[in-house]
Write a protein that holds these residues in place. Structure first.
Motif, mmCIF file in Angstrom:
data_model
loop_
_atom_site.group_PDB
_atom_site.id
_atom_site.type_symbol
_atom_site.label_atom_id
_atom_site.label_comp_id
_atom_site.label_asym_id
_atom_site.label_seq_id
_atom_site.Cartn_x
_atom_site.Cartn_y
_atom_site.Cartn_z
ATOM 1 N N GLN A 1 0.876 -1.172 0.000
ATOM 2 C CA GLN A 1 0.000 0.000 0.000
ATOM 3 C C GLN A 1 0.916 1.225 0.000
ATOM 4 N N PHE A 2 1.179 1.770 -1.181
ATOM 5 C CA PHE A 2 2.191 2.828 -1.315
ATOM 6 C C PHE A 2 1.521 4.181 -1.545
ATOM 7 N N GLY A 3 1.988 5.183 -0.816
ATOM 8 C CA GLY A 3 1.527 6.543 -1.057
ATOM 9 C C GLY A 3 0.985 7.220 0.186
ATOM 10 N N GLN A 4 0.672 8.471 0.030
ATOM 11 C CA GLN A 4 0.223 9.282 1.154
ATOM 12 C C GLN A 4 -1.145 8.810 1.660
ATOM 13 N N GLY A 5 -1.274 8.784 2.989
ATOM 14 C CA GLY A 5 -2.546 8.457 3.612
ATOM 15 C C GLY A 5 -2.907 6.988 3.637
ATOM 16 N N VAL B 1 -1.975 4.612 5.629
ATOM 17 C CA VAL B 1 -2.090 3.946 6.931
ATOM 18 C C VAL B 1 -3.543 3.564 7.210
ATOM 19 N N ALA B 2 -4.468 4.392 6.782
ATOM 20 C CA ALA B 2 -5.887 4.130 7.035
ATOM 21 C C ALA B 2 -6.348 2.809 6.442
ATOM 22 N N SER B 3 -5.626 2.302 5.428
ATOM 23 C CA SER B 3 -6.061 1.080 4.741
ATOM 24 C C SER B 3 -5.954 -0.166 5.611
ATOM 25 N N ILE B 4 -5.204 -0.092 6.710
ATOM 26 C CA ILE B 4 -5.060 -1.294 7.539
ATOM 27 C C ILE B 4 -6.385 -1.681 8.188
ATOM 28 N N ILE C 1 1.453 -11.178 10.021
ATOM 29 C CA ILE C 1 2.132 -9.908 10.289
ATOM 30 C C ILE C 1 1.718 -8.875 9.254
ATOM 31 N N GLY C 2 1.565 -7.637 9.702
ATOM 32 C CA GLY C 2 1.451 -6.490 8.816
ATOM 33 C C GLY C 2 2.517 -5.484 9.202
ATOM 34 N N ALA C 3 2.935 -4.650 8.260
ATOM 35 C CA ALA C 3 4.000 -3.684 8.535
ATOM 36 C C ALA C 3 3.603 -2.298 8.045
ATOM 37 N N ILE C 4 3.911 -1.307 8.856
ATOM 38 C CA ILE C 4 3.807 0.089 8.443
ATOM 39 C C ILE C 4 5.218 0.652 8.513
ATOM 40 N N PRO D 1 5.544 -10.453 5.778
ATOM 41 C CA PRO D 1 4.321 -9.700 6.072
ATOM 42 C C PRO D 1 3.222 -9.902 5.038
ATOM 43 N N GLU D 2 1.984 -9.908 5.525
ATOM 44 C CA GLU D 2 0.818 -10.000 4.637
ATOM 45 C C GLU D 2 0.668 -8.718 3.830
ATOM 46 N N PHE D 3 0.972 -7.590 4.460
ATOM 47 C CA PHE D 3 0.882 -6.308 3.762
ATOM 48 C C PHE D 3 1.947 -5.371 4.312
ATOM 49 N N ALA D 4 2.265 -4.357 3.512
ATOM 50 C CA ALA D 4 3.203 -3.316 3.935
ATOM 51 C C ALA D 4 2.658 -1.968 3.492
ATOM 52 N N VAL D 5 2.500 -1.079 4.450
ATOM 53 C CA VAL D 5 2.077 0.296 4.166
ATOM 54 C C VAL D 5 3.330 1.156 4.042
ATOM 55 N N MET D 6 3.448 1.854 2.918
ATOM 56 C CA MET D 6 4.632 2.666 2.651
ATOM 57 C C MET D 6 4.176 4.082 2.267
ATOM 58 N N ASP D 7 4.155 4.964 3.244
ATOM 59 C CA ASP D 7 3.765 6.356 3.033
ATOM 60 C C ASP D 7 5.016 7.220 3.168
ATOM 61 N N PRO D 8 5.536 7.763 2.069
ATOM 62 C CA PRO D 8 6.778 8.542 2.132
ATOM 63 C C PRO D 8 6.698 9.765 3.041
#
Length: 381
Positions: free
Chosen positions: A12-16, A18-21, A129-132, A166-173
């Protein structure tokens, strides 16, 4: 070489993002929210996570170190077992995510979790596991690797298992805006060496892997050369480059080295050197020591990454360019802070290498203890 590859991590790449979790973690699963020492409370990430978990039952575990220790992580394991946690959410850099992987595996193992690091227990199951990601460097957010330290014995060991990817990774620059400049420089160097460990071996005719490695190295070089001009695009490119450097794809079907990491881990464990900086201290000496087998790829790197012309000293000049790049980021290329006794420092590192069975390193298993000592004699100032 034959290979099998699957990367299950949803990015999940991009601004904002984190809410997707909220949608990515099943609402009926109890979450352990693992983080470090509170920087996420200063940059707004903590509040975003809490808001996203508003419909979930969750517990917090704070205090994971920059080099996560088993002593700390075992407290998280105990809490997982006591409180019936179902899902591990890591919020931080590579160290927090590495620690979460250990917690996810050790929580489903009845023995001593350190057995996993000593390969006495092979992981066959782990909690999801999920990662932010808050600090780009290690690629841990979408790979199978974890590195954990045992403070009591100054051991820093690694394990890998598909069960802890991890099942997912949130990547918000945007989260990088408040990071110290030292950590951003470390991220560039760490990602750079990750690429080199999979690229600077010997020619294998792997056009895609070589081309991709060179593209990543040129991207990281551009980011380093423009370190003082950090805009949204700069941050996004660093976060993505670091992920791609070690998501498992780059090393498919080619030889891999990792000797710089094995030796560098000992510098970190013994002297508290930042992980990326330990790599910078070792790499140049190691490349010079292994010149006979690495010359062809060093020359290729010199031409295709640094734009150097062919000549008899091209490989040697490439190493100088690598070290100059690190130094331009204020990253030292020799270990100087070791208590003032070079000989003692080398002996301590050599003892740890032997104790940890690191007696035949590199893509050819040619770096024995004698070669490691020679490398260290140049790497330690």
């Amino acid at each position: 070489m034959k290979f099998s590859y699957q990367n299950k991590t949803r990015i999940q790449f991009g601004q904002g993002q984190v809410a997707s979790i909220k949608e990515l973690i099943p609402s009926d699963q109890k979450v352990m929210f693992i983080y470090g020492f509170g920087s996420i409370k200063k940059n707004g990430v903590f509040d975003q996570v809490v808001a996203a978990l508003s419909d979930h039952d969750y517990v917090e575990f704070a205090g994971v170190e920059a080099n996560p220790t088993v002593e700390t992580l075992d407290k998280a394991v105990a809490q997982v077992k006591e409180q019936g946690v179902d899902f591990i959410l890591a919020v931080g850099g590579g160290s927090v995510i590495d620690g979460a992987k250990y917690v996810a595996a050790a929580s489903l193992y009845e023995g001593d979790g350190w057995d996993i690091l000593e390969a006495k227990h092979i992981v066959s199951q782990a909690m999801p596991i999920g990662a932010i990601l808050t600090l780009p460097a290690t690629g841990s957010e979408s790979n199978v690797n974890s590195v954990v330290t045992k403070a009591a014995t100054q051991q820093k060991l690694a394990f890998g298992s598909p069960f802890v990817q991890p099942e997912f990774a949130v990547m918000d620059p945007d989260v990088m805006k408040t990071l110290p400049q030292r950590q951003l420089a470390n991220g560039i160097v760490d990602a750079w060496v990750h690429v080199c460990e999979q690229y600077l071996t010997y020619p294998a005719g792997a056009l895609v892997q070589d081309g991709y490695a060179e593209a990543l190295l040129k991207s990281l070089k551009t980011l380093g050369d423009n370190f003082s001009d950090q805009d949204d695009a700069w941050r996004a490119n660093l976060m993505w480059s670091a992920n791609q450097a070690l998501n498992g794809q780059l090393g498919l079907g080619v030889a891999q080295d990792w000797a710089t990491h094995m030796i560098g881990h000992e510098l970190t464990a013994l002297y508290g050197v930042d992980h990326a900086r330990s790599l910078a201290m070792v790499q140049g000496s190691l490349l010079r020591n292994q010149m006979d087998v690495k010359r062809a790829k060093l020359e290729q790197m010199g031409r295709n990454v640094f734009g150097l012309s062919d000549h008899s000293e091209l490989a040697e000049q490439t190493i100088e360019q690598i070290e100059a790049f690190y130094q331009s980021l204020d990253v030292e290329t020799q270990l100087s802070d070791h208590g003032g006794d070079k000989s003692l420092a080398i002996e301590k590192i050599m003892t740890q290498l032997e104790n940890h069975g690191r007696i035949s390193l590199g893509e050819n298993n040619a770096i024995d203890l004698e070669q490691s000592r020679a490398i260290l004699s140049q790497a330690v100032a």
